[in-house]
Enzyme design. Structure first.
Site, PDB file in Angstrom:
ATOM      1  N   GLY A 201       0.815  -1.204   0.000  1.00  0.00           N
ATOM      2  CA  GLY A 201       0.000   0.000   0.000  1.00  0.00           C
ATOM      3  C   GLY A 201       0.850   1.257   0.000  1.00  0.00           C
ATOM      4  O   GLY A 201       2.025   1.225   0.347  1.00  0.00           O
TER       5      GLY A 201
ATOM      6  N   HIS B 238      -6.936  -7.765   6.208  1.00  0.00           N
ATOM      7  CA  HIS B 238      -5.719  -8.047   5.437  1.00  0.00           C
ATOM      8  C   HIS B 238      -4.456  -8.025   6.305  1.00  0.00           C
ATOM      9  O   HIS B 238      -3.432  -8.543   5.884  1.00  0.00           O
ATOM     10  CB  HIS B 238      -5.609  -7.010   4.317  1.00  0.00           C
ATOM     11  CG  HIS B 238      -4.700  -7.381   3.190  1.00  0.00           C
ATOM     12  ND1 HIS B 238      -4.783  -8.583   2.518  1.00  0.00           N
ATOM     13  CD2 HIS B 238      -3.668  -6.701   2.618  1.00  0.00           C
ATOM     14  CE1 HIS B 238      -3.855  -8.618   1.573  1.00  0.00           C
ATOM     15  NE2 HIS B 238      -3.165  -7.494   1.621  1.00  0.00           N
TER      16      HIS B 238
ATOM     17  N   ASN C 123       3.543 -10.467   3.433  1.00  0.00           N
ATOM     18  CA  ASN C 123       2.169  -9.974   3.490  1.00  0.00           C
ATOM     19  C   ASN C 123       1.817  -9.330   2.155  1.00  0.00           C
ATOM     20  O   ASN C 123       2.539  -8.450   1.691  1.00  0.00           O
ATOM     21  CB  ASN C 123       2.031  -8.969   4.632  1.00  0.00           C
ATOM     22  CG  ASN C 123       0.652  -8.321   4.700  1.00  0.00           C
ATOM     23  OD1 ASN C 123       0.540  -7.125   4.870  1.00  0.00           O
ATOM     24  ND2 ASN C 123      -0.391  -9.114   4.585  1.00  0.00           N
TER      25      ASN C 123
ATOM     26  N   ASN D 143       4.938  -1.962   8.481  1.00  0.00           N
ATOM     27  CA  ASN D 143       4.167  -3.205   8.527  1.00  0.00           C
ATOM     28  C   ASN D 143       4.544  -4.086   9.714  1.00  0.00           C
ATOM     29  O   ASN D 143       3.686  -4.668  10.371  1.00  0.00           O
ATOM     30  CB  ASN D 143       4.391  -4.002   7.242  1.00  0.00           C
ATOM     31  CG  ASN D 143       3.226  -3.901   6.259  1.00  0.00           C
ATOM     32  OD1 ASN D 143       3.145  -4.665   5.325  1.00  0.00           O
ATOM     33  ND2 ASN D 143       2.326  -2.954   6.459  1.00  0.00           N
TER      34      ASN D 143
ATOM     35  N   ARG E  22       1.619   7.432   6.767  1.00  0.00           N
ATOM     36  CA  ARG E  22       1.595   6.788   5.461  1.00  0.00           C
ATOM     37  C   ARG E  22       1.449   7.813   4.328  1.00  0.00           C
ATOM     38  O   ARG E  22       2.057   7.658   3.265  1.00  0.00           O
ATOM     39  CB  ARG E  22       0.467   5.754   5.407  1.00  0.00           C
ATOM     40  CG  ARG E  22       0.627   4.585   6.363  1.00  0.00           C
ATOM     41  CD  ARG E  22       1.704   3.619   5.923  1.00  0.00           C
ATOM     42  NE  ARG E  22       1.371   2.949   4.701  1.00  0.00           N
ATOM     43  CZ  ARG E  22       0.882   1.690   4.630  1.00  0.00           C
ATOM     44  NH1 ARG E  22       0.711   0.980   5.731  1.00  0.00           N
ATOM     45  NH2 ARG E  22       0.601   1.148   3.473  1.00  0.00           N
TER      46      ARG E  22
END
Length: 268
Positions: free
Chosen positions: A21, A245, A88, A29, A167
Site C-alpha cells: 500500500g 488483510h 504480506n 508493517n 503513510r
C-alpha cells in the site's frame, strides 16, 4: 539494486516482506512483529523496491521478479544462505517468486493474503481494496489513503490519524510516487504481465507453506486462497475470523504464536 533493511535477534534467518500500500515500509508493517520474532530468530525487515528506504533506484521488469532478484543479492552480501520468508500481500508475492526462482535458498513460507498467488474464485475483481488503492494512485489525498487503509482491517480503530499521516507523508515523496507508478505498470505490461500470475506456477513449489488469511479480507478475499491451497503440494491454511488483510496486527498474539510454531517446525 540497493535495499534498506533492519536486522535484530539471533538464530535461523527470517525475512519479513511488507505489503504494497502507499506509504508502506518494512517497519510500518512489521515494526511490532519483529521484536517478538527476534527473541527466537535472526530477523531481517526489508524495505521492498520502491518503499521506505529503497526508493532511490528505478524499478525495471516485473515487480515480483525484480524484488526477488534484489533480495537474493542482499542475502548474498550478508552471507546468508537459506531463509524462512514471511510475506504480506505484495511481500507474499515476492516471497513466492523468490522461492520459485531460488528454491534452495528457502526453508518455509508463511504467506498472508499473498498477491499473485491468490485467485478470486467468487469475489469480484478488482476488489474493494484494489479499487481504493487505484483511486489514491490516480489522485493522492489524505482522504483517499485513509479510505484505502480502512479496507485493510476489520477493526477500523486500528487506522489512527497518526497512521494516516505517517503513510500519507511517505507516499507523497516524489520518489515513492514514481515507484508506485512503475510498480503498477509492471503488472499491466503485456510483456511481463504473466510473470505476476504466480498461481500458475504454484504446483512447482515443494516448500512447506502456511497460508494465513483474514476471513474479512477486502483486498485479497478469502476465496482467493482456494486455488493456491489446491495447487501447493505442502500447504495448510489458517483463517482468522474478525480479521482483515493485516492478520499480523489484528490478531497480534495469536499470529506470533502461530508463526513461531510454524517456523520452528512445531505442530500448531
Amino acid at each position: 539494486m540497493s535495499l534498506h533493511f533492519e536486522r535484530s535477534g539471533s538464530g535461523s534467518p527470517v525475512v519479513l516482506l511488507h505489503g504494497g500500500g502507499p506509504g508502506a515500509s518494512g517497519t510500518s508493517n512489521f515494526g511490532k512483529t519483529a521484536p517478538v520474532l527476534a527473541s527466537h530468530f535472526d530477523v531481517l525487515i526489508v524495505d521492498q523496491p520502491g518503499y521506505g528506504g529503497s526508493v532511490d533506484e528505478p524499478i525495471t521488469g516485473q515487480y515480483f521478479t525484480s524484488a526477488a532478484s534484489g533480495l537474493v543479492d542482499l542475502l548474498d552480501k550478508l552471507d546468508i544462505e537459506k531463509v524462512d520468508l514471511i510475506g504480506n500481500s505484495l511481500g507474499g508475492g515476492t516471497a513466492v517468486r523468490f522461492a520459485l526462482a531460488y528454491p534452495r535458498r528457502v526453508r518455509r513460507l508463511l504467506l498472508m493474503g499473498p498477491g499473485g498467488l491468490s485467485l478470486n474464485v467468487f469475489a469480484a475483481d478488482p476488489t474493494e481494496g484494489v479499487k481504493r488503492l487505484g483511486a489514491f494512485a490516480r489522485d493522492p489525498s489524505r482522504e483517499r489513503i485513509a479510505a484505502f487503509l480502512r479496507t485493510l482491517v476489520f477493526d477500523s480503530a486500528l487506522v489512527t490519524d497518526e497512521l494516516i499521516e505517517e503513510r500519507f507523508r511517505a507516499a507523497s515523496d516524489p520518489a515513492a510516487q514514481r515507484a508506485m507508478r512503475a510498480m503498477g505498470a509492471s503488472f499491466a505490461d503485456p510483456s511481463t504481465y504473466e510473470e505476476g500470475l504466480l498461481w500458475r506456477d504454484a504446483h512447482r513449489l515443494r516448500h512447506e507453506v502456511l497460508l494465513v488469511w483474514g476471513r474479512e479480507d477486502r483486498v485479497n478475499p478469502l476465496d482467493g486462497a482456494l486455488v493456491a491451497l489446491k495447487l501447493l503440494r505442502n500447504a495448510r491454511l489458517h483463517v482468522f475470523g474478525g480479521c482483515g488483510h493485516w492478520a499480523h496486527l489484528e490478531k497480534f498474539d495469536e499470529f506470533n504464536r502461530l508463526a513461531i510454531d510454524f517456523l520452528k517446525g512445531s505442530p500448531s
